[in-house]
Design an enzyme around this catalytic site. Structure first.
Site, short mmCIF file in Angstrom:
data_model
loop_
_atom_site.label_atom_id
_atom_site.label_comp_id
_atom_site.label_asym_id
_atom_site.label_seq_id
_atom_site.Cartn_x
_atom_site.Cartn_y
_atom_site.Cartn_z
CG ASP A 1 -2.09 0.94 1.12
OD1 ASP A 1 -3.08 0.62 0.47
OD2 ASP A 1 -1.97 2.02 1.71
CE1 TYR B 1 -4.70 7.17 -0.78
CE2 TYR B 1 -4.01 7.58 1.48
CZ TYR B 1 -4.40 6.71 0.49
OH TYR B 1 -4.49 5.36 0.77
CG HIS C 1 -4.68 -4.19 0.98
ND1 HIS C 1 -4.06 -3.90 -0.22
CD2 HIS C 1 -4.56 -3.06 1.73
CE1 HIS C 1 -3.58 -2.66 -0.20
NE2 HIS C 1 -3.88 -2.13 0.98
#
Length: 372
Positions: free
Chosen positions: A169, A296, A350
């Site tokens: 990630d 982000y 994940h």
């Protein structure tokens, strides 16, 4: 080693009392009849989770579990960095830097600590909190800047001349940047994902498997990618509600964790209900959901700046594709990293380090001890 201060996690009782009051006073919005998870996090499930959180979840037990392993804070280029540091018990333990992602935390790797520090093939584990996450400084920076901090942490603060690194990630982006920028000190890297097609690739250079992967990713972004769009554009607008309401915080994290899945699968993705809540609690008690989302935006701004993209590194890379992760082909990974090991795993997703810790730990040990 220099400038290390021992860290012990101890959340004030007033924070926990306030949390329970907020949970009890949640204003539920209601949901469309029979909607399940199709409109986002199921209110039926979330009410059950909040009831468990109030009446059965034991933060002090989890806090003691987190404090089982040595933790420190240190100054790295003027920024406070929190990290776990657990020495391996083998004769020649390898230094291994593990970087988490979003919406998880350094807790992502908690279950593999005893698995990787025991035996002859052991590791010195360094597990930091990314700036803006957990107990590091509440200051969001882009992933290349994190890689710069990690290089200093490992070589100057901890004194390692060479080290290994792994991440998924956001941790993937940081680890990839480390290998690209600092190949002289990074001896090997491991990934559970390597990035995704963004629609700017030349289809004439893509294999059929890559095109299928790109189509899957495009569909996934349209159905599940709202979190990334919001956090890459308006993270501050999102932060007010998530920092104020623990139920909202849980709903936002869970909607990413495995949207559309049954509660059993969702909880399994994080390793269990207590593990799921402990991860959420780290965001709550540190009030870092806003700064974590802001990363982000920082990454997006760095991309928009027109800076030259990182070059593919020659550092040996291991790649493991877990079945409940986006299924990218080997040739896609080879575009970005020097793949010397590519494995299709039989179980996990994940958050494999929490969900299938034995499998994940074995994969890391097998790879890193195979390259040196």
């Amino acid at each position: 080693m220099k400038n290390l201060e021992t860290f012990n996690l101890s959340v004030p009782p007033s924070v926990l009392d306030d949390l329970k009051d907020r949970l009890k006073n949640t204003r539920w919005p209601g949901e469309a009849e029979g909607s399940g998870w199709n409109f986002g996090t199921s209110e039926t499930y979330l009410k059950e989770l909040v009831d468990y959180w109030i009446n059965k979840y034991d933060w002090r037990k989890q806090e003691a579990e987190l404090n089982k392993y040595p933790q420190y804070t240190t100054d790295v280029n003027g920024m406070k960095i929190h990290f776990q540091y657990i020495k391996g018990k083998g004769k020649d333990s390898k230094p291994l830097l593990l970087t988490h992602g979003w919406p998880d935390s350094y807790y992502r790797f908690h279950k593999i600590i005893p698995l990787l520090t025991e035996g002859n093939q052991s590791f010195d584990l360094i597990i930091p909190s990314i700036p803006g996450f957990g107990f590091s400084e509440k200051n969001a920076v882009h992933n290349e800047a994190v890689a710069d901090l990690w290089k200093v942490l490992m070589t100057e603060n901890l004194g390692y001349h060479k080290f290994y690194a792994a991440g998924g990630d956001v941790g993937m982006s940081v680890t990839k940047a480390l290998a690209s920028k600092y190949p002289e000190v990074v001896a090997g890297v491991h990934f559970t994902d390597v990035g995704y097609p963004m629609g700017q690739e030349d289809p004439n250079t893509m294999t059929e498997a890559e095109k299928q992967f790109a189509q899957f990713v495009q569909q996934w972004w349209y159905s599940e990618g709202a979190y990334a769009m919001v956090q890459s554009t308006k993270p501050q607008s999102l932060a007010y509600g998530l920092n104020d309401s623990p139920a909202a915080l849980a709903a936002w994290i869970l909607s990413f964790g495995n949207a559309g899945a049954s509660p059993e699968i969702l909880e399994k993705a994080f390793g269990g209900r207590d593990e799921l809540l402990t991860n959420i609690m780290i965001y709550w008690v540190t009030q870092t959901i806003g700064t974590s989302a802001r990363m982000y935006k920082m990454d997006a701004m760095a991309q928009w700046s027109g800076a030259e993209p990182l070059q593919k590194s020659n550092v040996p890379a291991g790649v493991a594709v877990f079945p409940r992760e986006a299924q990218f082909p080997k040739e896609w990974a080879e575009r970005f990293v020097n793949v010397v090991s590519f494995r299709q795993m039989k179980e996990g997703g994940h958050f494999a380090a929490l969900e299938v810790p034995d499998v994940f730990a074995e994969e890391l040990r097998d790879f890193f001890y195979s390259i040196a």
